[in-house]
Write an enzyme that holds these catalytic residues in place. Structure first.
Site, PDB file in Angstrom:
ATOM      1  N   HIS A 235       0.770  -1.156  -0.009  1.00  0.00           N
ATOM      2  CA  HIS A 235       0.024  -0.032  -0.007  1.00  0.00           C
ATOM      3  C   HIS A 235       0.708   1.169  -0.118  1.00  0.00           C
ATOM      4  O   HIS A 235       2.065   1.108   0.205  1.00  0.00           O
ATOM      5  CB  HIS A 235      -1.044  -0.063   1.142  1.00  0.00           C
ATOM      6  CG  HIS A 235      -0.399  -0.084   2.321  1.00  0.00           C
ATOM      7  ND1 HIS A 235       0.428   0.884   2.953  1.00  0.00           N
ATOM      8  CD2 HIS A 235      -0.205  -1.168   3.277  1.00  0.00           C
ATOM      9  CE1 HIS A 235       0.737   0.618   4.080  1.00  0.00           C
ATOM     10  NE2 HIS A 235       0.350  -0.941   4.429  1.00  0.00           N
TER      11      HIS A 235
ATOM     12  N   HIS B 132       4.003   1.677   2.204  1.00  0.00           N
ATOM     13  CA  HIS B 132       5.350   1.034   1.640  1.00  0.00           C
ATOM     14  C   HIS B 132       5.939   1.784   0.654  1.00  0.00           C
ATOM     15  O   HIS B 132       7.094   1.740   0.385  1.00  0.00           O
ATOM     16  CB  HIS B 132       4.868  -0.423   1.319  1.00  0.00           C
ATOM     17  CG  HIS B 132       4.275  -1.103   2.421  1.00  0.00           C
ATOM     18  ND1 HIS B 132       3.144  -1.802   2.022  1.00  0.00           N
ATOM     19  CD2 HIS B 132       4.421  -1.684   3.604  1.00  0.00           C
ATOM     20  CE1 HIS B 132       2.865  -2.565   3.171  1.00  0.00           C
ATOM     21  NE2 HIS B 132       3.558  -2.491   4.204  1.00  0.00           N
TER      22      HIS B 132
ATOM     23  N   CYS C 226       0.682  -8.812  21.062  1.00  0.00           N
ATOM     24  CA  CYS C 226      -0.135  -8.735  20.096  1.00  0.00           C
ATOM     25  C   CYS C 226       0.145  -9.550  18.763  1.00  0.00           C
ATOM     26  O   CYS C 226       1.257  -9.636  18.292  1.00  0.00           O
ATOM     27  CB  CYS C 226       0.051  -7.228  19.581  1.00  0.00           C
ATOM     28  SG  CYS C 226      -0.922  -6.705  18.153  1.00  0.00           S
TER      29      CYS C 226
ATOM     30  N   CYS D  28       1.206  -7.429  15.621  1.00  0.00           N
ATOM     31  CA  CYS D  28       2.723  -6.676  15.604  1.00  0.00           C
ATOM     32  C   CYS D  28       3.629  -7.644  15.895  1.00  0.00           C
ATOM     33  O   CYS D  28       4.759  -7.555  15.671  1.00  0.00           O
ATOM     34  CB  CYS D  28       2.683  -5.954  17.114  1.00  0.00           C
ATOM     35  SG  CYS D  28       1.464  -4.363  17.143  1.00  0.00           S
TER      36      CYS D  28
ATOM     37  N   CYS E 203      -4.209  -3.662  22.060  1.00  0.00           N
ATOM     38  CA  CYS E 203      -2.759  -3.083  21.499  1.00  0.00           C
ATOM     39  C   CYS E 203      -2.806  -1.639  21.110  1.00  0.00           C
ATOM     40  O   CYS E 203      -4.009  -1.140  20.505  1.00  0.00           O
ATOM     41  CB  CYS E 203      -2.554  -3.810  20.023  1.00  0.00           C
ATOM     42  SG  CYS E 203      -1.407  -3.133  19.045  1.00  0.00           S
TER      43      CYS E 203
ATOM     44  N   HIS F 242      -2.941  -1.517  16.820  1.00  0.00           N
ATOM     45  CA  HIS F 242      -4.131  -2.364  16.088  1.00  0.00           C
ATOM     46  C   HIS F 242      -5.466  -2.261  16.905  1.00  0.00           C
ATOM     47  O   HIS F 242      -6.398  -2.538  16.510  1.00  0.00           O
ATOM     48  CB  HIS F 242      -3.721  -3.706  15.763  1.00  0.00           C
ATOM     49  CG  HIS F 242      -2.357  -3.851  14.957  1.00  0.00           C
ATOM     50  ND1 HIS F 242      -1.256  -4.169  15.533  1.00  0.00           N
ATOM     51  CD2 HIS F 242      -2.318  -3.852  13.805  1.00  0.00           C
ATOM     52  CE1 HIS F 242      -0.130  -4.132  14.378  1.00  0.00           C
ATOM     53  NE2 HIS F 242      -1.083  -3.838  13.209  1.00  0.00           N
TER      54      HIS F 242
ATOM     55  N   LYS G 250      -5.805   8.042  10.743  1.00  0.00           N
ATOM     56  CA  LYS G 250      -5.049   7.186  10.094  1.00  0.00           C
ATOM     57  C   LYS G 250      -5.603   6.423   8.966  1.00  0.00           C
ATOM     58  O   LYS G 250      -6.830   6.408   9.050  1.00  0.00           O
ATOM     59  CB  LYS G 250      -4.498   6.172  11.266  1.00  0.00           C
ATOM     60  CG  LYS G 250      -3.634   5.003  10.825  1.00  0.00           C
ATOM     61  CD  LYS G 250      -3.079   4.307  12.097  1.00  0.00           C
ATOM     62  CE  LYS G 250      -1.927   3.531  11.708  1.00  0.00           C
ATOM     63  NZ  LYS G 250      -1.719   2.328  10.857  1.00  0.00           N
TER      64      LYS G 250
ATOM     65  N   LYS H 278      -8.963   1.207   5.494  1.00  0.00           N
ATOM     66  CA  LYS H 278     -10.088   0.900   4.676  1.00  0.00           C
ATOM     67  C   LYS H 278     -11.243   1.163   4.989  1.00  0.00           C
ATOM     68  O   LYS H 278     -12.130   1.873   4.207  1.00  0.00           O
ATOM     69  CB  LYS H 278     -10.098  -0.674   4.046  1.00  0.00           C
ATOM     70  CG  LYS H 278      -8.563  -1.084   3.224  1.00  0.00           C
ATOM     71  CD  LYS H 278      -8.921  -2.033   2.245  1.00  0.00           C
ATOM     72  CE  LYS H 278      -7.836  -2.258   1.259  1.00  0.00           C
ATOM     73  NZ  LYS H 278      -6.937  -3.214   1.541  1.00  0.00           N
TER      74      LYS H 278
HETATM   75  O1  ME8 Z   1       6.645  -3.409  10.278  1.00  0.00           O
HETATM   76  N1  ME8 Z   1       2.756   5.965   6.654  1.00  0.00           N
HETATM   77  O2  ME8 Z   1       6.268  -4.356   8.093  1.00  0.00           O
HETATM   78  P1  ME8 Z   1       5.059  -3.407   7.646  1.00  0.00           P
HETATM   79  C1  ME8 Z   1       3.854   5.657   6.398  1.00  0.00           C
HETATM   80  N2  ME8 Z   1       7.994  -6.270   8.633  1.00  0.00           N
HETATM   81  N3  ME8 Z   1       4.706   4.797   6.091  1.00  0.00           N
HETATM   82  C2  ME8 Z   1       4.006   3.508   6.600  1.00  0.00           C
HETATM   83  C3  ME8 Z   1       2.479   3.403   6.665  1.00  0.00           C
HETATM   84  C4  ME8 Z   1       1.967   4.865   6.822  1.00  0.00           C
HETATM   85  N4  ME8 Z   1       0.762   4.969   7.068  1.00  0.00           N
HETATM   86  N5  ME8 Z   1       2.377   2.314   6.583  1.00  0.00           N
HETATM   87  C5  ME8 Z   1       3.209   1.550   6.651  1.00  0.00           C
HETATM   88  C6  ME8 Z   1       6.933  -4.465   9.431  1.00  0.00           C
HETATM   89  N6  ME8 Z   1       4.180   2.322   6.207  1.00  0.00           N
HETATM   90  C7  ME8 Z   1       8.071  -5.293   9.503  1.00  0.00           C
HETATM   91  C8  ME8 Z   1       9.360  -4.383   9.352  1.00  0.00           C
HETATM   92  S1  ME8 Z   1      12.092  -4.188   9.277  1.00  0.00           S
HETATM   93  C9  ME8 Z   1      13.263  -5.119   9.939  1.00  0.00           C
HETATM   94  C10 ME8 Z   1      10.655  -5.295   9.551  1.00  0.00           C
HETATM   95  C11 ME8 Z   1       5.734   1.840   5.991  1.00  0.00           C
HETATM   96  O3  ME8 Z   1       4.623  -4.360   6.131  1.00  0.00           O
HETATM   97  C12 ME8 Z   1       6.762   2.314   7.145  1.00  0.00           C
HETATM   98  O4  ME8 Z   1       8.017   2.305   6.867  1.00  0.00           O
HETATM   99  O5  ME8 Z   1       3.977  -3.492   8.497  1.00  0.00           O
HETATM  100  C13 ME8 Z   1       6.428   1.412   8.316  1.00  0.00           C
HETATM  101  O6  ME8 Z   1       7.620   1.193   9.019  1.00  0.00           O
HETATM  102  C14 ME8 Z   1       6.549  -0.057   7.319  1.00  0.00           C
HETATM  103  O7  ME8 Z   1       5.912   0.487   6.211  1.00  0.00           O
HETATM  104  C15 ME8 Z   1       5.837  -1.160   7.969  1.00  0.00           C
HETATM  105  O8  ME8 Z   1       5.830  -2.223   6.999  1.00  0.00           O
END
Ligand code: ME8
Length: 501
Positions: free
Chosen positions: A17, A20, A125, A128, A143, A146, A296, A299
Site C-alpha cells: 500500500h 510501503h 499482539c 505486531c 494493542c 491495532h 490514520k 480501508k
Molecule cells: O513492520 N505511513 O512491516 P510492514 C507511512 N515487517 N509509512 C507507512 C505507513 C503509513 N501509514 N504504513 C506502513 C513491518 N508504512 C516489519 C518491518 S524491518 C526489519 C521489519 C511503512 O509491512 C513504514 O516504513 O508493517 C513502516 O515502518 C513500514 O511500512 C511497516 O511495514
C-alpha cells in the site's frame, strides 16, 4: 565512499500500500542522489515472511505460509520497478542464505553468553508479533497500534540479555547524537533506553514458520530478530560469488516508519553489539501518512490513497514528487487525491512542465533550436550559486522534502526570469538580439541544472527532458549553473505533465 540505504522489509500478510511505497520512494531518492555524486551505493528492500502475522493470515486463507509468502512477495517485488525504485537487491527472509546467516549470527550471540532460557509471560499482539510492556497497553488490554485485544501468553523461551546493553546503548546515544534522526525520535528512543531495559524474548516455542534455533531446534527465532538481520545478511549473498559486507557494512541509513522505532533503535544495535558487529550509522524515522481527513488511513474509513490509482492517473514520477513534497519527511501528513491533483496541476504542469516547454519552444522559434553559445546571465548565476551543495547537504541528512523545496525555489526563479526578460518582446526588435541570446542561453542552462537536481525525484521525466536538451550527464557535477551553457540545441518534446481529466 560507500552508501548503504535500506527500507524496512514489508510483511507479506497484506498487499503493498501507499505506506510501503512512501518509504521505498524516499530511500530511492537518497540512493539515486548518492549515485549521482559517484558514491558506491547499495540500496536494499524486500519482504519479511516469517512469524505469526504471516502464519495467521495464511491460515485464514486456507494456505500454507510459504504459499501466501510467495504470492505476496511477488506483488512487493513487482511494486519496486513500478515505483521507479532502483534497489540493488530484493531480499526475502525465506531465502536459504538469509536463514543460514541468521543462525550463524545468533549462534554467536548465544556463544557470547547473551541468551538464557526462561519463562515468558506477557501481553502479546499477534498482529505486531510483539509483546507489549505494561505502559504501552490501552484500556481493556488492547494493542496501542491495532486496537485489538491482546492475548496473555506464557511460554518457555530463550531470552536475549537486552539489559546487559543498558550502558553500551546509553553511550552510543551520548556519542552519536545523529544515530537516530530526526531529533524528536532520537529523544523518544533515548528516553525508552533511560527508563531501563528489560530482557526480551528471542525465540518462540509454538511456531514452526520461522528459522530454527540451532542450539534448540524445538524453537524458532522471534520474527523481529530474523527480520532485522536482513540488513546484514543480504550483503553476504546479494552478488553471486561476492560478499559485499566489508564494502557496505555498517549501513549508512535505515529508513523506517515510526511504528517500528523501538526495534531499530534499541533491540537492533544491542543485538549487533552482542554479535560483535558494528552498528549502523543512522536510523531515520519518518512519520505516518494519514487520510485526507487527518485520521490514520484505513480501508474501513474509506480514506486510503491507492498508489496504483495515482500512478495510473498521473504517472509514477508525479506520485514520487507528491509524496516527497507534500508530507515533510520526518513528520506525519495527510494525503489525498485532491492534493495530488493540486500539486500536479499547480506545480508539475504549470511550473516545471511549463518552464520546460516554454524554454524549448522559444529556443526553437527564435533560434531554430540552437542554444546561443554566449555567457549566461550573472543575475541568475548569483541565485544559483552554491545551491547544489546545499541540496546535497540536506540529502546527506535524509531531508528530501527540504532539498526539494530548495530546488523548487529555483524552478520558480526561472519562471520569474522568463516573465522579467519577456523574450517575446526582445524578439520583436533586432537591436535586442544579444539580450535575447543571453536570455535563452541562461534559461536553457537553468532548466538543465534544475533537472539534474530533480533527477533523483523524477527519474523518468527528467531523463526525457534532458534528452530533449541533448544532455547526457546526469551526474552531480552537472548540477551547477554554469557560465558556459551546457546545452547545444533543443528538440521538441511532448508535454511533461499533460492535462488530466
Ligand atoms: O513492520 N505511513 O512491516 P510492514 C507511512 N515487517 N509509512 C507507512 C505507513 C503509513 N501509514 N504504513 C506502513 C513491518 N508504512 C516489519 C518491518 S524491518 C526489519 C521489519 C511503512 O509491512 C513504514 O516504513 O508493517 C513502516 O515502518 C513500514 O511500512 C511497516 O511495514
Amino acid at each position: 565512499m560507500s552508501f548503504y540505504v535500506t527500507t524496512p522489509i514489508y510483511y507479506v500478510n497484506a498487499q503493498p500500500h501507499l505506506g510501503h511505497a512512501y518509504t521505498t520512494i524516499a530511500a530511492d531518492v537518497l540512493a539515486r542522489h548518492q549515485r549521482q555524486r559517484g558514491e558506491d551505493v547499495f540500496f536494499l528492500t524486500g519482504t519479511d515472511e516469517h512469524g505469526e502475522p504471516v502464519a495467521d493470515a495464511a491460515r485464514a486463507q486456507g494456505l500454507e505460509p510459504k504459499e501466501l509468502a510467495d504470492r505476496n512477495a511477488e506483488k512487493f517485488k513487482a511494486l519496486t520497478p513500478q515505483l521507479g525504485a532502483s534497489n540493488d537487491f530484493f531480499i526475502r527472509t525465506s531465502d536459504k542464505q538469509h536463514m543460514a546467516k541468521v543462525q550463524e549470527v545468533l549462534q554467536r550471540v548465544h556463544d557470547n553468553g547473551y541468551t538464557y532460557k526462561g519463562l515468558y509471560e506477557g501481553w502479546y499482539c499477534p498482529r505486531c508479533a510483539d509483546f507489549k510492556v505494561e505502559n504501552e497497553i490501552l484500556e481493556g488490554d488492547r494493542c496501542p497500534i491495532h486496537l485489538i485485544e491482546l492475548t496473555r501468553e506464557q511460554e518457555e523461551n530463550w531470552f536475549f540479555r537486552l539489559s546487559s546493553f543498558q550502558e553500551a546503548l546509553e553511550k552510543l546515544y551520548a556519542d552519536r547524537l545523529d544515530f537516530v534522526m530526526p531529533q524528536h525520535h532520537y529523544n523518544e528512543a533515548h528516553s525508552f533506553i533511560r527508563s531501563g531495559l528489560q530482557d526480551v524474548s528471542l525465540t518462540r516455542a509454538h511456531l514452526t514458520w520461522g528459522i530454527t534455533v540451532p542450539w534448540d531446534p524445538s524453537q524458532v527465532f522471534y520474527v523481529w530478530f530474523d527480520a532485522l538481520l536482513n540488513y546484514y545478511t543480504a550483503l553476504s549473498y546479494a552478488r553471486d560469488g561476492d560478499d559485499l559486507t566489508d564494502e557496505f557494512w555498517p549501513a549508512t541509513y535505515h529508513i523506517i516508519g515510526k511504528d517500528i522505532l523501538k526495534f531499530h533503535t534499541v533491540f537492533w544495535p544491542a543485538m549487533l553489539m552482542a554479535a560483535g558487529i558494528a552498528v549502523p550509522r543512522h536510523v531515520f524515522v519518518h512519520g505516518f501518512l494519514l487520510g485526507a481527513d487527518g485520521r490514520k488511513m484505513s480501508k474501513s474509513l474509506g480514506n486510503v490513497l491507492d498508489p496504483f490509482e495515482v500512478m495510473n492517473q498521473y504517472g509514477t514520477d508525479a506520485l514520487r514528487f507528491y509524496l516527497m513534497r507534500d508530507v515533510a519527511f520526518g513528520g506525519d501528513g495527510a494525503v489525498g487525491m485532491d492534493a495530488v491533483r493540486t500539486r500536479y496541476e499547480a506545480e508539475l504542469a504549470n511550473e516545471y512542465g511549463n518552464l520546460a516547454s516554454r524554454a524549448i519552444a522559444m529556443i526553437t522559434r527564435y533560434r531554430d533550436g540552437a542554444v546561443p553559445q554566449v555567457e549566461t546571465d550573472g543575475e541568475l548565476a548569483r541565485d544559483f550559486d552554491g545551491f547544489p551543495s546545499r541540496v546535497a547537504a540536506l540529502l546527506d541528512r535524509a531531508e528530501p522534502t527540504q532539498a526539494l523545496e530548495l530546488i523548487w525555489q529555483r524552478v520558480r526563479r526561472l519562471n520569474r526570469y522568463v516573465e522579467e526578460r519577456a523574450p517575446w518582446q526582445l524578439a520583436k526588435d533586432p537591436a535586442d538580439a544579444g539580450r535575447l541570446d543571453r536570455t535563452l542561453a541562461s534559461l536553457a542552462e537553468g532548466v538543465r541544472a534544475v533537472s539534474v537536481l530533480l533527477h533523483p525525484y523524477m527519474p523518468a521525466t527528467t531523463a526525457r527532458l534532458l534528452e530533449a536538451l541533448g544532455v547526457r550527464n546526469t551526474g552531480f557535477d552537472g548540477a551547477a549553473y554554469a557560465a558556459r551553457v551546457g546545452v547545444a540545441s533543443v528538440s521538441a518534446i511532448e508535454p511533461l505533465f499533460p492535462k488530466r481529466s
